[in-house]
Write a protein that holds these residues in place. Sequence first.
Motif, PDB file in Angstrom:
ATOM      1  N   VAL A 144       0.823  -1.204   0.000  1.00 24.84           N
ATOM      2  CA  VAL A 144       0.000   0.000   0.000  1.00 24.84           C
ATOM      3  C   VAL A 144       0.857   1.255   0.000  1.00 24.84           C
ATOM      4  CG1 VAL A 144      -1.812   1.277   1.218  1.00 24.84           C
ATOM      5  CG2 VAL A 144      -1.791  -1.237   1.284  1.00 24.84           C
ATOM      6  N   GLU A 145       0.645   2.076  -1.011  1.00 20.14           N
ATOM      7  CA  GLU A 145       1.209   3.430  -1.058  1.00 20.14           C
ATOM      8  C   GLU A 145       0.047   4.385  -1.346  1.00 20.14           C
ATOM      9  OE1 GLU A 145       4.298   4.151  -0.358  1.00 20.14           O
ATOM     10  OE2 GLU A 145       5.455   2.332  -0.779  1.00 20.14           O
ATOM     11  N   GLY A 146       0.186   5.623  -0.973  1.00 22.43           N
ATOM     12  CA  GLY A 146      -0.840   6.603  -1.306  1.00 22.43           C
ATOM     13  C   GLY A 146      -2.155   6.305  -0.630  1.00 22.43           C
ATOM     14  N   PHE A 147      -3.254   6.428  -1.389  1.00 26.75           N
ATOM     15  CA  PHE A 147      -4.588   6.283  -0.821  1.00 26.75           C
ATOM     16  C   PHE A 147      -5.024   4.821  -0.736  1.00 26.75           C
ATOM     17  CE2 PHE A 147      -4.887  10.649  -2.620  1.00 26.75           C
ATOM     18  CZ  PHE A 147      -5.138  11.313  -1.437  1.00 26.75           C
ATOM     19  N   ALA A 148      -5.639   4.481   0.396  1.00 23.86           N
ATOM     20  CA  ALA A 148      -6.336   3.208   0.571  1.00 23.86           C
ATOM     21  C   ALA A 148      -7.676   3.566   1.204  1.00 23.86           C
ATOM     22  CB  ALA A 148      -5.545   2.258   1.460  1.00 23.86           C
ATOM     23  N   VAL A 149      -8.659   3.842   0.359  1.00 20.39           N
ATOM     24  CA  VAL A 149      -9.932   4.391   0.815  1.00 20.39           C
ATOM     25  C   VAL A 149     -11.045   3.364   0.648  1.00 20.39           C
ATOM     26  CG1 VAL A 149     -11.641   6.236   0.447  1.00 20.39           C
ATOM     27  CG2 VAL A 149      -9.201   6.722   0.199  1.00 20.39           C
ATOM     28  N   GLY A 150     -11.966   3.320   1.604  1.00 20.00           N
ATOM     29  CA  GLY A 150     -13.116   2.428   1.506  1.00 20.00           C
ATOM     30  C   GLY A 150     -12.692   0.986   1.394  1.00 20.00           C
ATOM     31  N   ILE A 151     -13.057   0.366   0.286  1.00 24.75           N
ATOM     32  CA  ILE A 151     -12.682  -1.028   0.061  1.00 24.75           C
ATOM     33  C   ILE A 151     -11.162  -1.191  -0.007  1.00 24.75           C
ATOM     34  CG2 ILE A 151     -12.763  -0.925  -2.478  1.00 24.75           C
ATOM     35  CD1 ILE A 151     -14.189  -3.696  -2.338  1.00 24.75           C
ATOM     36  N   GLY A 152     -10.457  -0.099  -0.287  1.00 20.43           N
ATOM     37  CA  GLY A 152      -8.997  -0.142  -0.262  1.00 20.43           C
ATOM     38  C   GLY A 152      -8.456  -0.413   1.129  1.00 20.43           C
TER      39      GLY A 152
END
Length: 247
Positions: A99-107
Amino acid sequence: MTAVVLTDTVAPGVTRITMNRPERKNALNRASYLGLIEAFATAEADPQIRAILITGAGNCFTSGNDIRDFAASAGDGARIAMDFLTTISTATKPVVAAVEGFAVGIGTTMLLHCDLAFAGTGATFRMPFVALGLSPEGASSHLLPLVAGSKRAAELLMLGEAFGPETALDAGLLNAVVAEGAALDAALAKAKALAALPPQSVALTKLLLKRGQAASVAETIATEGRHFGERLRSEEAQAAFAAFLKK
């Protein structure tokens, strides 16, 4: 047309699945979900593949569901997303996330189904379901309290505020935080280590680790999915989507 999901073999026995819509911060639309489901199915069916590495293109994991796609899906978006969550939650081979940057919601919620996960120091996590007029998915309402505790789970799911990798580590979503840009290397090293181990023993160990929660996870994904689909059609969600799309 560029594929929205890429697959490649990055080491003996290791397949990499890359969410590939960098111009949209890898937001997941219907095509993305279908691509992810197919990629996992292909990896599961290939006896030469012993570990699955999932990541995102452009130094971003995923910004979550493509809101425009979801707003127009009339519930189909929810169904295909739940199909992917079922796929990743029932994978028999080890899954490692970078994981880099955005991990939003289902991320964020999909990390609950990865066996190992690593994030760079610049990663940002968020589960903004309530703010969008929606409800939790991915069995997060069941699994997150187990790994993070009920108070932390309530904070992260109900308030839906952004949080950094150290909080994600403390909440049980990650194995380690590494230097920014180093998550893929860290995840690949572990995926290669898993691929080098006796595959039947690895698969059995994963099965035993998950068996105590397997039925509850499946039931929760289904229950959450019904509520999520209903919330997608709600006035609250449609108003939240409209406001988001005006930004």
